[in-house]
Design a protein around this motif. Structure first.
Motif, PDB file in Angstrom:
ATOM      1  N   VAL A  46      27.328  -9.501  15.300  1.00 51.65           N
ATOM      2  CA  VAL A  46      26.938 -10.876  15.622  1.00 51.65           C
ATOM      3  C   VAL A  46      26.372 -10.944  17.034  1.00 51.65           C
ATOM      4  CG1 VAL A  46      28.525 -11.979  14.006  1.00 51.65           C
ATOM      5  CG2 VAL A  46      29.319 -11.421  16.310  1.00 51.65           C
ATOM      6  N   ALA A  47      25.357 -11.786  17.206  1.00 55.32           N
ATOM      7  CA  ALA A  47      24.691 -11.950  18.501  1.00 55.32           C
ATOM      8  C   ALA A  47      24.348 -13.419  18.694  1.00 55.32           C
ATOM      9  CB  ALA A  47      23.434 -11.084  18.564  1.00 55.32           C
ATOM     10  N   TYR A  48      24.064 -13.782  19.938  1.00 51.46           N
ATOM     11  CA  TYR A  48      23.856 -15.194  20.258  1.00 51.46           C
ATOM     12  C   TYR A  48      22.798 -15.336  21.337  1.00 51.46           C
ATOM     13  CZ  TYR A  48      25.166 -20.056  21.438  1.00 51.46           C
ATOM     14  OH  TYR A  48      25.166 -21.417  21.661  1.00 51.46           O
ATOM     15  N   LEU A  49      21.853 -16.251  21.112  1.00 50.69           N
ATOM     16  CA  LEU A  49      20.857 -16.622  22.113  1.00 50.69           C
ATOM     17  C   LEU A  49      21.187 -18.014  22.627  1.00 50.69           C
ATOM     18  CD1 LEU A  49      17.058 -16.252  22.209  1.00 50.69           C
ATOM     19  CD2 LEU A  49      17.972 -18.565  22.112  1.00 50.69           C
ATOM     20  N   PHE A  50      21.206 -18.173  23.957  1.00 48.21           N
ATOM     21  CA  PHE A  50      21.453 -19.499  24.518  1.00 48.21           C
ATOM     22  C   PHE A  50      20.706 -19.651  25.838  1.00 48.21           C
ATOM     23  CE2 PHE A  50      24.657 -16.556  25.774  1.00 48.21           C
ATOM     24  CZ  PHE A  50      25.260 -16.948  26.956  1.00 48.21           C
ATOM     25  N   LYS A  51      20.506 -20.907  26.219  1.00 45.07           N
ATOM     26  CA  LYS A  51      19.683 -21.218  27.388  1.00 45.07           C
ATOM     27  C   LYS A  51      20.504 -21.047  28.671  1.00 45.07           C
ATOM     28  CE  LYS A  51      18.427 -25.279  25.579  1.00 45.07           C
ATOM     29  NZ  LYS A  51      18.645 -25.169  24.119  1.00 45.07           N
ATOM     30  N   VAL A  52      20.030 -20.155  29.532  1.00 42.08           N
ATOM     31  CA  VAL A  52      20.692 -19.906  30.815  1.00 42.08           C
ATOM     32  C   VAL A  52      19.623 -19.820  31.896  1.00 42.08           C
ATOM     33  CG1 VAL A  52      22.154 -18.358  32.164  1.00 42.08           C
ATOM     34  CG2 VAL A  52      22.579 -18.634  29.712  1.00 42.08           C
ATOM     35  N   HIS A  53      19.782 -20.619  32.934  1.00 41.96           N
ATOM     36  CA  HIS A  53      18.892 -20.546  34.096  1.00 41.96           C
ATOM     37  C   HIS A  53      19.744 -20.413  35.351  1.00 41.96           C
ATOM     38  CE1 HIS A  53      15.395 -21.199  36.661  1.00 41.96           C
ATOM     39  NE2 HIS A  53      16.178 -21.966  37.394  1.00 41.96           N
ATOM     40  N   VAL A  54      19.357 -19.478  36.211  1.00 43.68           N
ATOM     41  CA  VAL A  54      20.089 -19.235  37.451  1.00 43.68           C
ATOM     42  C   VAL A  54      19.171 -19.536  38.625  1.00 43.68           C
ATOM     43  CG1 VAL A  54      21.586 -17.615  38.655  1.00 43.68           C
ATOM     44  CG2 VAL A  54      21.168 -17.320  36.228  1.00 43.68           C
ATOM     45  N   ASP A  55      19.733 -20.153  39.662  1.00 43.91           N
ATOM     46  CA  ASP A  55      18.889 -20.493  40.810  1.00 43.91           C
ATOM     47  C   ASP A  55      19.671 -20.343  42.107  1.00 43.91           C
ATOM     48  OD1 ASP A  55      16.472 -21.386  42.053  1.00 43.91           O
ATOM     49  OD2 ASP A  55      16.091 -22.589  40.256  1.00 43.91           O
ATOM     50  N   VAL A  91      22.182 -21.171  11.568  1.00 45.32           N
ATOM     51  CA  VAL A  91      23.371 -21.486  10.777  1.00 45.32           C
ATOM     52  C   VAL A  91      23.068 -21.827   9.319  1.00 45.32           C
ATOM     53  CG1 VAL A  91      24.756 -22.141  12.769  1.00 45.32           C
ATOM     54  CG2 VAL A  91      23.506 -23.919  11.565  1.00 45.32           C
ATOM     55  N   SER A  92      22.090 -21.177   8.733  1.00 46.06           N
ATOM     56  CA  SER A  92      21.894 -21.289   7.290  1.00 46.06           C
ATOM     57  C   SER A  92      22.990 -20.492   6.591  1.00 46.06           C
ATOM     58  CB  SER A  92      20.519 -20.737   6.897  1.00 46.06           C
ATOM     59  OG  SER A  92      20.468 -20.459   5.513  1.00 46.06           O
ATOM     60  N   VAL A  93      23.763 -21.158   5.749  1.00 48.16           N
ATOM     61  CA  VAL A  93      24.867 -20.493   5.059  1.00 48.16           C
ATOM     62  C   VAL A  93      24.358 -19.315   4.240  1.00 48.16           C
ATOM     63  CG1 VAL A  93      26.614 -20.781   3.256  1.00 48.16           C
ATOM     64  CG2 VAL A  93      26.321 -22.546   5.011  1.00 48.16           C
ATOM     65  N   GLU A  94      23.264 -19.530   3.509  1.00 50.65           N
ATOM     66  CA  GLU A  94      22.732 -18.465   2.657  1.00 50.65           C
ATOM     67  C   GLU A  94      22.249 -17.277   3.489  1.00 50.65           C
ATOM     68  OE1 GLU A  94      22.820 -22.221   0.548  1.00 50.65           O
ATOM     69  OE2 GLU A  94      21.864 -21.665   2.447  1.00 50.65           O
ATOM     70  N   THR A  95      21.613 -17.559   4.631  1.00 46.04           N
ATOM     71  CA  THR A  95      21.136 -16.470   5.477  1.00 46.04           C
ATOM     72  C   THR A  95      22.295 -15.691   6.070  1.00 46.04           C
ATOM     73  OG1 THR A  95      19.097 -17.653   6.026  1.00 46.04           O
ATOM     74  CG2 THR A  95      19.769 -15.899   7.522  1.00 46.04           C
ATOM     75  N   ARG A 149      25.874  -9.257   3.717  1.00 46.21           N
ATOM     76  CA  ARG A 149      25.840  -8.344   2.569  1.00 46.21           C
ATOM     77  C   ARG A 149      24.976  -7.119   2.851  1.00 46.21           C
ATOM     78  NH1 ARG A 149      25.004 -13.447  -0.406  1.00 46.21           N
ATOM     79  NH2 ARG A 149      27.047 -14.137  -1.155  1.00 46.21           N
ATOM     80  N   HIS A 150      23.958  -7.298   3.691  1.00 46.46           N
ATOM     81  CA  HIS A 150      23.091  -6.171   4.041  1.00 46.46           C
ATOM     82  C   HIS A 150      23.553  -5.449   5.305  1.00 46.46           C
ATOM     83  CE1 HIS A 150      20.437  -8.149   1.145  1.00 46.46           C
ATOM     84  NE2 HIS A 150      19.738  -7.038   1.109  1.00 46.46           N
ATOM     85  N   ARG A 151      24.635  -5.938   5.908  1.00 48.23           N
ATOM     86  CA  ARG A 151      25.210  -5.322   7.107  1.00 48.23           C
ATOM     87  C   ARG A 151      24.237  -5.323   8.281  1.00 48.23           C
ATOM     88  NH1 ARG A 151      29.489  -0.651   5.153  1.00 48.23           N
ATOM     89  NH2 ARG A 151      30.046  -1.630   3.166  1.00 48.23           N
ATOM     90  N   TYR A 152      23.383  -6.313   8.335  1.00 51.48           N
ATOM     91  CA  TYR A 152      22.475  -6.464   9.464  1.00 51.48           C
ATOM     92  C   TYR A 152      23.139  -7.313  10.547  1.00 51.48           C
ATOM     93  CZ  TYR A 152      18.711  -5.077   6.210  1.00 51.48           C
ATOM     94  OH  TYR A 152      17.913  -4.418   5.309  1.00 51.48           O
ATOM     95  N   PRO A 153      22.842  -7.062  11.817  1.00 50.47           N
ATOM     96  CA  PRO A 153      23.319  -7.974  12.861  1.00 50.47           C
ATOM     97  C   PRO A 153      22.699  -9.363  12.697  1.00 50.47           C
ATOM     98  CG  PRO A 153      22.674  -5.864  13.808  1.00 50.47           C
ATOM     99  CD  PRO A 153      22.189  -5.869  12.384  1.00 50.47           C
ATOM    100  N   LEU A 154      23.517 -10.379  12.899  1.00 52.21           N
ATOM    101  CA  LEU A 154      23.089 -11.774  12.794  1.00 52.21           C
ATOM    102  C   LEU A 154      22.930 -12.354  14.192  1.00 52.21           C
ATOM    103  CD1 LEU A 154      22.778 -14.465  11.055  1.00 52.21           C
ATOM    104  CD2 LEU A 154      25.225 -14.794  11.531  1.00 52.21           C
ATOM    105  N   ALA A 169      29.912 -20.004  11.749  1.00 54.92           N
ATOM    106  CA  ALA A 169      28.964 -19.124  11.061  1.00 54.92           C
ATOM    107  C   ALA A 169      29.353 -17.657  11.238  1.00 54.92           C
ATOM    108  CB  ALA A 169      27.550 -19.364  11.581  1.00 54.92           C
ATOM    109  N   PHE A 170      29.799 -17.291  12.436  1.00 54.40           N
ATOM    110  CA  PHE A 170      30.249 -15.914  12.658  1.00 54.40           C
ATOM    111  C   PHE A 170      31.445 -15.587  11.764  1.00 54.40           C
ATOM    112  CE2 PHE A 170      28.555 -15.418  17.301  1.00 54.40           C
ATOM    113  CZ  PHE A 170      27.270 -15.344  16.802  1.00 54.40           C
ATOM    114  N   GLN A 171      32.351 -16.545  11.617  1.00 49.26           N
ATOM    115  CA  GLN A 171      33.508 -16.310  10.759  1.00 49.26           C
ATOM    116  C   GLN A 171      33.077 -16.167   9.301  1.00 49.26           C
ATOM    117  OE1 GLN A 171      36.719 -15.733  11.861  1.00 49.26           O
ATOM    118  NE2 GLN A 171      36.865 -15.031   9.733  1.00 49.26           N
ATOM    119  N   LEU A 172      32.088 -16.948   8.894  1.00 52.10           N
ATOM    120  CA  LEU A 172      31.557 -16.813   7.541  1.00 52.10           C
ATOM    121  C   LEU A 172      30.985 -15.413   7.338  1.00 52.10           C
ATOM    122  CD1 LEU A 172      30.690 -17.941   4.781  1.00 52.10           C
ATOM    123  CD2 LEU A 172      28.618 -18.829   5.897  1.00 52.10           C
ATOM    124  N   TYR A 173      30.309 -14.902   8.353  1.00 52.09           N
ATOM    125  CA  TYR A 173      29.789 -13.528   8.278  1.00 52.09           C
ATOM    126  C   TYR A 173      30.947 -12.546   8.081  1.00 52.09           C
ATOM    127  CZ  TYR A 173      27.094  -9.352   9.551  1.00 52.09           C
ATOM    128  OH  TYR A 173      26.476  -8.124   9.541  1.00 52.09           O
TER     129      TYR A 173
END
Length: 286
Positions: free
Chosen positions: A111-120, A63-67, A73-78, A91-95
Motif C-alpha cells: 500500500v502507498a499514499y500520495l498527499f499534498k505536502v509543501h515545506v517553506d 478508493v474504488s472498491v472494485e479497484t 488479487r493481482h498482488r500489485y501495490p495500491l 481501503a487499505f484494510q479492504l486490500y
C-alpha cells in the motif's frame, strides 16, 4: 463518452487491457488477440521488456472498491491519491482482507499514499504557498480548485458501483471527487489532506499520517495550483535537506517497507546484506 464506449463496460475494458498488456510483455509474438472489447489480428511485440517477468505494476486509485479488490488479487501495490485518512485506511484494510481471502499476507509493501505536502522557510510563506493549491488553473483532481465540472458527466451511470460511491463520498465529500463541493484550505489542513509548514511543523504531521495509515511508500504532491517556481524551489530544497532524510528515519523506526525492500517470494523484509535500502519518500508533482 469520449471513446464512444458505454461507461458500464469501463471495468471490463480496463481488465482486458491489462491482460493484453501482460501478454504483450511476456509472450513472444506474433499472436492474435480476440477479446470481448479488443480485437487485434496480428500482435508482434518485438521490443519486449528486459525486466522479467515484466516491469513492476502499481495501481493508483481513489478508493474504488472494485479497484482495491482487483489490485489485491493481482498482488500489485495500491496507491491511493490524496484521499482523506479514514477512508484511505478503510481501503487499505479492504486490500489486506482481500489478500487474506486470496491466501497471502499483505503488508506495508502493498500500500502507498500520495498527499499534498509543501515545506517553506517560515510559517507565513508556507501558508501563502499552501493556499495556492486552491488557485490558479483549475484542476479536476485538485480539491478546492476543481473548476466548473458537471458531476453528471464525471459520474455517469456505470462508472462506479454503489459501494465505491459510498466510499468516495467519505473520501472527498458528499458529491465525491468530481462533485460541486469546494473544500476550503482550512478544512484540508485540518484533516491532513494538505500539510504545509516549516520542516519543524511538517514532520510531526507526516509522522501522524505514517503511523495512522502505515504505507510502505509515500509521494509528496507539491508545486501545483498557482505556486510559483520560487515556491517550488524553496520546498524542494528543504525537502532534500531536512524532510526526506527525517522521513527515511521515520520509515525505519515504524518498519514501513516498500516493495523494493521485501522479498516477493516470502513477503519478509530483505536484510541489509541482501541490498535492501531504507524507505524513502519522493516529492511528486501531480
Amino acid at each position: 463518452v469520449a471513446h464512444n464506449a458505454p461507461p458500464h463496460y469501463n471495468r471490463e475494458r480496463f481488465e482486458e487491457a491489462h491482460d493484453f498488456i501482460i501478454k504483450a510483455w511476456t509472450t513472444p509474438g506474433p499472436f492474435r488477440w480476440e477479446g470481448k472489447h479488443y480485437h487485434y489480428r496480428y500482435v508482434n511485440p518485438w521490443a519486449r521488456p528486459l525486466q522479467q517477468p515484466h516491469p513492476p505494476i502499481w495501481i493508483p486509485s481513489t478508493v474504488s472498491v472494485e479497484t482495491v479488490q482487483w489490485t489485491a488479487r493481482h498482488r500489485y501495490p495500491l496507491v491511493l491519491l490524496a484521499t482523506k485518512l479514514e477512508p484511505t485506511k478503510e481501503a487499505f484494510q479492504l486490500y489486506h482482507d482481500t489478500a487474506a481471502a486470496e491466501g497471502y499476507t499483505s503488508g506495508t509493501q502493498n500500500v502507498a499514499y500520495l498527499f499534498k505536502v509543501h515545506v517553506d522557510e517560515t510559517e507565513e510563506l508556507a501558508e501563502q504557498a499552501g493556499r495556492k493549491y486552491l488557485s490558479g488553473v483549475s484542476n479536476p483532481f485538485l480539491a478546492g480548485n476543481e473548476g466548473a465540472i458537471n458531476p453528471a458527466i464525471m459520474n455517469l451511470p456505470g462508472h462506479t458501483s454503489r459501494s465505491s460511491r459510498r466510499l468516495a463520498a467519505t473520501a472527498f465529500g458528499p458529491a465525491g471527487r468530481f462533485g460541486t463541493n469546494r473544500r476550503p484550505y482550512e478544512d484540508q489542513v485540518g484533516d491532513y489532506t494538505i500539510i504545509s509548514g516549516t520542516p519543524k511543523t511538517v514532520l510531526p504531521k507526516i509522522r501522524h499520517v505514517l503511523e495512522y495509515l502505515r504505507p510502505g511508500s509515500i509521494f509528496f504532491w507539491d508545486g501545483d495550483g498557482a505556486m510559483t517556481h520560487e515556491d517550488q524551489m524553496r520546498s524542494l530544497r528543504l525537502m532534500g535537506e531536512e524532510v526526506i532524510p527525517a522521513v527515511r528515519e521515520m520509515g525505519k523506526s515504524l518498519e514501513l517497507f516498500s516493495p523494493f525492500e521485501v522479498d516477493p517470494g516470502t513477503g519478509k523484509p530483505l536484510t541489509s546484506e541482501a541490498g535492501a535500502t531504507s524507505p524513502v519518500a519522493e516529492p511528486a508533482n501531480a
